[in-house]
Enzyme design. Structure first.
Site, PDB file in Angstrom:
ATOM      1  N   PHE A  48      36.619  81.176  36.549  1.00  0.00           N
ATOM      2  CA  PHE A  48      37.055  80.150  37.515  1.00  0.00           C
ATOM      3  C   PHE A  48      37.312  80.764  38.878  1.00  0.00           C
ATOM      4  O   PHE A  48      38.390  80.592  39.460  1.00  0.00           O
ATOM      5  CB  PHE A  48      38.327  79.410  37.035  1.00  0.00           C
ATOM      6  CG  PHE A  48      38.150  78.626  35.766  1.00  0.00           C
ATOM      7  CD1 PHE A  48      37.618  77.345  35.793  1.00  0.00           C
ATOM      8  CD2 PHE A  48      38.526  79.169  34.541  1.00  0.00           C
ATOM      9  CE1 PHE A  48      37.470  76.617  34.621  1.00  0.00           C
ATOM     10  CE2 PHE A  48      38.382  78.453  33.369  1.00  0.00           C
ATOM     11  CZ  PHE A  48      37.846  77.172  33.411  1.00  0.00           C
ATOM     12  N   HIS A  49      36.342  81.514  39.374  1.00  0.00           N
ATOM     13  CA  HIS A  49      36.484  82.062  40.725  1.00  0.00           C
ATOM     14  C   HIS A  49      35.110  82.445  41.277  1.00  0.00           C
ATOM     15  O   HIS A  49      34.129  82.520  40.538  1.00  0.00           O
ATOM     16  CB  HIS A  49      37.424  83.280  40.726  1.00  0.00           C
ATOM     17  CG  HIS A  49      36.949  84.440  39.914  1.00  0.00           C
ATOM     18  ND1 HIS A  49      37.440  84.748  38.663  1.00  0.00           N
ATOM     19  CD2 HIS A  49      36.009  85.383  40.181  1.00  0.00           C
ATOM     20  CE1 HIS A  49      36.827  85.813  38.199  1.00  0.00           C
ATOM     21  NE2 HIS A  49      35.937  86.232  39.101  1.00  0.00           N
TER      22      HIS A  49
END
Ligand code: TYD
Length: 134
Positions: A48-49
């Protein structure tokens, strides 16, 4: 979005297999950091980045997992299940890892040391960042 995979040459013989990873040879950058993700609990999704500068090669050295890649325009999902395959994740690619098998060891080579300021961990910030940096 093109998926950038590297197929590593297997130095196999009657005893088994061996793969060598070398910076600026079969790994397309200077290797500054190696880390591995293992023991991932069932159902966990992580990542999630995106990164502003850091580039990485992901290798599933044991087991399997799936990776979502998102360049802000399109998304691709790929399963990594082979120690002789590396997935290049360049900067400005939002990524998530999921469906880890219980024996999964996801080995990651990176071209920079760990630097939290290189991370964008919010999806809306990622979209804003890539549209500003076109
Ligand atoms: P995190 O970024 O949350 O992992 P992921 O993005 O894969 O879900 O990293 C977990 C923890 O490990 C967090 O406290 C940061 C730390 N970490 C390091 O210290 N060095 C590293 O090289 C990495 C990748 C993470």
């Amino acid at each position: 979005m093109p998926i950038k995979l590297i197929n590593f040459e297997i130095k196999g013989d009657e005893r088994g297999k061996l793969i060598a990873l070398e910076e600026n040879k079969n790994i397309p950058f200077e290797i500054k950091r190696v880390y591995y993700i293992y023991g991932t609990e069932s159902g966990v999704r992580r990542g999630f980045h995106s990164h502003k500068k850091i580039e990485q090669v992901l290798i599933c050295t044991s087991g399997s997992c799936k990776i979502l890649l998102d360049d802000g325009h399109s998304k691709e999902n790929i399963e990594l299940n082979s120690p002789h395959q590396g997935l290049i994740i360049t900067k400005d690619i939002w990524h998530e890892m999921y469906d880890f098998s219980p024996n999964c060891v996801l080995t990651v080579l990176a071209n920079q040391h760990y630097d939290e300021s290189d991370y964008i961990r919010n999806y809306a910030d990622f979209l804003a960042y890539i549209s500003q940096n076109k």
